[in-house]
Design an enzyme around this catalytic site. Structure first.
Site: not given
Length: 257
Positions: A68, A213
């Site tokens: 993400d 992430h």
């Protein structure tokens, strides 16, 4: 005296309800119905064109690696690792300061076979917005990615996993399915790559969707160990659409293992 006990009990119940409500809000949970990857595979939409999967996830131990909020400064190194390990991933990209800042990385993701998906324009909590606000957050990123790759995403991930009926309706309108996760390292809270690796390995399971992430310092160095050890456990890495095949991610629907 019985009245006092009852009143006390009522106050206690009200306090507990308030705490539960606050806990729910702070945890990022929203009310939704979710479809599992297995259910998606078992009940493909009639007439829908399924993703061509390199592996049958009904037979193999499939798992999807997702990232993400990128691209970022470490994304090129991550792509090098994925290419070397022959692992496809799904990238939920942020528009402002990410997609528009790193178009070459977005093109590289597409060229190397990764799934490119939408993580909004500015990472606002979509459940705090009205329909127009949700639409702007998603459509601006759709347009930015399409301009770079020639293809609009079909998947999105709501920031913090927060979704509701309004988010679902706008996602449906824009042709976006909602993808949540089953394993997270909370890598936003640590730079300890060994801890990130351990957290993911502890939570990994068949048909799982891993959330990481690629913008945090400890994450990309943890990825080679995660891949190597999950392969050793017999897992096959696939993109999210491949995890759902022969089903297809339906716009507006929430998918969660």
């Amino acid at each position: 005296m019985p009245w006092n006990i009852s009143a006390s009990g009522s106050r206690t119940a009200a306090a507990l309800a308030a705490v539960a409500s606050l806990t729910l809000a702070l945890s990022g949970c929203s009310s939704y119905e979710a479809t599992s990857p297995r259910d998606a595979r078992s009940h493909p939409a009639e007439g829908a064109r399924a993703e061509a999967a390199p592996v049958d996830c009904e037979q193999a131990r499939c798992i999807a690696l997702t990232f993400d909020a990128g691209p970022g400064k470490d994304t090129a190194r991550l792509l090098d690792t994925l290419k070397r390990e022959k692992v496809p991933a799904t990238f939920f990209l942020l528009g402002k300061n990410h997609v528009v800042k790193h178009p070459d990385l977005v093109r590289r993701m597409a060229r190397e076979g990764h799934e490119i998906a939408n993580h909004t324009w500015t990472h606002k909590r979509l459940t705090d917005l009205d329909a127009d606000g949700v639409r702007e957050e998603l459509s601006r990123t759709q347009d930015a990615i399409a301009e770079i790759t020639g293809r609009e995403p079909t998947l999105m991930r709501p920031p913090q996993g927060r979704t509701d009926d309004t988010v679902a309706a706008v996602s449906r309108e824009l042709g976006l399915a909602q993808i949540l996760w089953s394993a997270t390292a909370k890598d936003y809270s640590t730079t300890d790559s060994a801890l990130i690796e351990r957290r993911i390995l502890d939570q990994a399971g068949r048909d799982g969707i891993i959330l990481l992430h690629d913008i945090y310092d400890g994450t990309v160095p943890a990825v080679p160990g995660i891949i190597r050890k999950l392969k050793k456990r017999g897992y096959t890495f696939v993109t999210v659409p491949q995890l759902l095949a022969p089903g297809r991610a339906e716009p507006g629907t929430v998918y969660k293992p």
